[in-house]
Design an enzyme around this catalytic site. Sequence first.
Site, short mmCIF file in Angstrom:
data_model
loop_
_atom_site.label_atom_id
_atom_site.label_comp_id
_atom_site.label_asym_id
_atom_site.label_seq_id
_atom_site.Cartn_x
_atom_site.Cartn_y
_atom_site.Cartn_z
N CYS A 222 2.98 2.28 -45.76
CA CYS A 222 2.48 1.66 -44.37
C CYS A 222 3.79 0.76 -43.79
O CYS A 222 4.29 0.10 -44.39
CB CYS A 222 1.44 0.61 -44.77
SG CYS A 222 0.69 0.00 -43.25
N CYS B 185 -3.80 3.06 -36.74
CA CYS B 185 -4.99 3.15 -37.45
C CYS B 185 -6.00 1.94 -36.77
O CYS B 185 -7.07 2.39 -36.58
CB CYS B 185 -4.95 2.88 -39.02
SG CYS B 185 -4.01 1.18 -39.51
N CYS C 100 -8.86 7.01 -38.88
CA CYS C 100 -7.62 6.37 -39.44
C CYS C 100 -6.70 7.32 -40.17
O CYS C 100 -5.65 7.49 -40.27
CB CYS C 100 -7.79 5.09 -40.15
SG CYS C 100 -8.98 5.21 -41.30
N CYS D 22 0.94 -1.25 -0.03
CA CYS D 22 -0.15 -0.16 -0.01
C CYS D 22 0.86 1.09 -0.35
O CYS D 22 1.71 1.23 0.79
CB CYS D 22 -0.82 0.06 1.04
SG CYS D 22 -2.37 -1.19 0.85
N CYS E 60 2.45 0.35 -38.37
CA CYS E 60 2.47 0.79 -36.97
C CYS E 60 1.35 0.37 -36.09
O CYS E 60 1.56 0.33 -34.71
CB CYS E 60 2.89 2.23 -36.78
SG CYS E 60 1.51 3.27 -37.28
N ASN F 99 0.16 -4.52 -6.13
CA ASN F 99 -0.84 -3.60 -5.23
C ASN F 99 -1.07 -2.29 -6.28
O ASN F 99 -0.57 -2.37 -7.24
CB ASN F 99 -0.14 -3.36 -3.81
CG ASN F 99 -1.01 -3.01 -2.79
OD1 ASN F 99 -1.86 -2.08 -2.89
ND2 ASN F 99 -0.93 -3.66 -1.62
C1 LIG Z 1 -10.39 0.89 -1.72
C2 LIG Z 1 -9.09 -0.11 -1.68
C3 LIG Z 1 -8.57 -0.49 -0.66
C4 LIG Z 1 -7.75 -1.28 -0.51
N1 LIG Z 1 -6.86 -1.94 0.53
C5 LIG Z 1 -6.06 -2.81 0.55
C6 LIG Z 1 -5.32 -3.35 1.63
O1 LIG Z 1 -5.85 -3.02 2.60
N2 LIG Z 1 -4.40 -4.15 1.60
C7 LIG Z 1 -3.87 -4.62 0.20
O2 LIG Z 1 -2.96 -5.66 0.48
N3 LIG Z 1 -4.61 -4.27 -0.81
C8 LIG Z 1 -5.49 -3.21 -0.73
N4 LIG Z 1 -6.10 -2.56 -1.98
C9 LIG Z 1 -5.24 -3.21 -3.14
C10 LIG Z 1 -6.00 -4.31 -4.02
O3 LIG Z 1 -6.05 -5.34 -2.88
C11 LIG Z 1 -5.47 -4.74 -5.22
O4 LIG Z 1 -4.04 -4.87 -4.95
C12 LIG Z 1 -5.59 -3.48 -6.06
O5 LIG Z 1 -6.72 -2.78 -6.16
C13 LIG Z 1 -5.28 -3.90 -7.72
O6 LIG Z 1 -6.46 -4.84 -7.95
P1 LIG Z 1 -7.64 -4.32 -8.75
O7 LIG Z 1 -7.10 -3.58 -10.34
O8 LIG Z 1 -8.46 -5.72 -9.26
O9 LIG Z 1 -8.36 -3.46 -8.21
C14 LIG Z 1 -7.09 -1.62 -1.78
C15 LIG Z 1 -7.66 -1.41 -3.23
C16 LIG Z 1 -8.67 -0.56 -2.89
C17 LIG Z 1 -9.26 -0.09 -4.29
#
Ligand SMILES: Cc1cc2nc3c(=O)[nH]c(=O)nc-3n(C[C@H](O)[C@H](O)[C@H](O)COP(=O)(O)O)c2cc1C
Length: 435
Positions: A380, A386, A353, A139, A383, A204
């Site tokens: 072309c 388009c 395009c 986080c 890439c 995360n």
């Molecule tokens: C509101 C919110 C709270 C979250 N709280 C935590 C948390 O407490 N611990 C954690 O490891 N990840 C937390 N995450 C991250 C999610 O577990 C996850 O890794 C991240 O959202 C990516 O996945 P997603 O794209 O499916 O949302 C949180 C995400 C959101 C949106």
Amino acid sequence: MANLETDFVGIKSPNPFWLASAPPTDKEYNVRRAFEAGWGGVVWKTLGSEGPPVVNVNGPRYGAIHGADRRLLGLNNIELITDRPLETNLEEMARVKADWPDRALIASIMVPCEEAAWKAILPRVAETGADGIELNFGCPHGMSERGMGSAVGQVPEYIEMVTRWCKQYYDRPVIVKLTPNITDIRKPAAAARNGGADAVSLINTINSITSVNLDTMSPEPSIDGKGSHGGYCGPAVKPIALSMVSEIARDEVTRGLPISGIGGVTTWRDAAEFISLGCGNVQVCTAAMTYGFRIVEEMKRGLSAWMDEKGHASVADVVGRAVPNVTDWQYLNLNYVTKARIDQEACIKCGRCYAACEDTSHQAIAMKPGRVFEVIDAECVACNLCVDVCPVEECITMVELASGSVDPRTGRTVEDAYANWTTHPNNPAAVTAAE
Ligand SMILES: Cc1cc2nc3c(=O)[nH]c(=O)nc-3n(C[C@H](O)[C@H](O)[C@H](O)COP(=O)(O)O)c2cc1C
């Protein structure tokens, strides 16, 4: 019907769809309903140690990026780990696990980077009967300023040290959740492996400010006129997550380390992509928060139907199938020649395009009378712009030139598209010959 059961580092679940640690897994009520809806497992919202209570902001916690159709593409949050008492969470986890023995229940943990703190919480978590733990080193806001979360995840030595403590004081699987807020994801993954981790999970959330209020000049979500960066997730982060997963799956040091894939998983197809790049299962947060728990039904149905169609008997059979095809740029075949082709029946004559190619690229699309758009092969370079800007799916496609044909752009046959191909470093044969 294909078998969706998974065994991830010894943790069995009826399907590969777990809910990621976040609000959907914050309490017994949610988790019971998630299991009733069919989720294979949950990673409980991150637990902290006892001590000063975790206090969340009382203003908006989330910000979002929407597509033109108001579909949520990216979600930003400034929420902390659970703000519920540790004891309450532990009691609820034990009750839920006892009632749902066939589902995976993982405890996410984030406590200070001190051995005593980990030593104190791990036996209490073990008593709940949870199948394993996930170390939240990811986080990026709120807790990281207190030396936890991504503050640990950005220092491989800390990751290794804490993982070692967990392996010492806890006898079930230890999953290390990685932060993407780092330059080379292979370093923290290798540190987790060195510390004895059974698996890594990623990603995360990504440091983000989703918008600025131009009246108040405050970043949003705005708390009394001020904002701070949050963590970004949802469909927008999937490409970043897939790339990081693939780096770990194919790196010499981390290859073979089990991976739980997270980041923007919204459909069965997203899940299949993560699995093909080496993930043993996937975790979902934003999609469940956007569409509700029942989204898992479609995920299970879709994955199962695709596996049947492709003849994959089990999820394990799909794991890592795409990894051998992830390579470095220097190994891409420069003798592979394609050209854009426009399906005139499907074309709606919008001219996107043409505008894109004429103004910003290779002037390779001609606009003929009646707004008929045609590709000029001699210009072309394939890439794909388009294809990417066309609002009609499959209207423009890239078609490979047949063997022996001459590319009007270079005047060379496709087998010999590159003048110096025999000695070009991208040519595996040239590299082998030089060695
Ligand atoms: C509101 C919110 C709270 C979250 N709280 C935590 C948390 O407490 N611990 C954690 O490891 N990840 C937390 N995450 C991250 C999610 O577990 C996850 O890794 C991240 O959202 C990516 O996945 P997603 O794209 O499916 O949302 C949180 C995400 C959101 C949106």
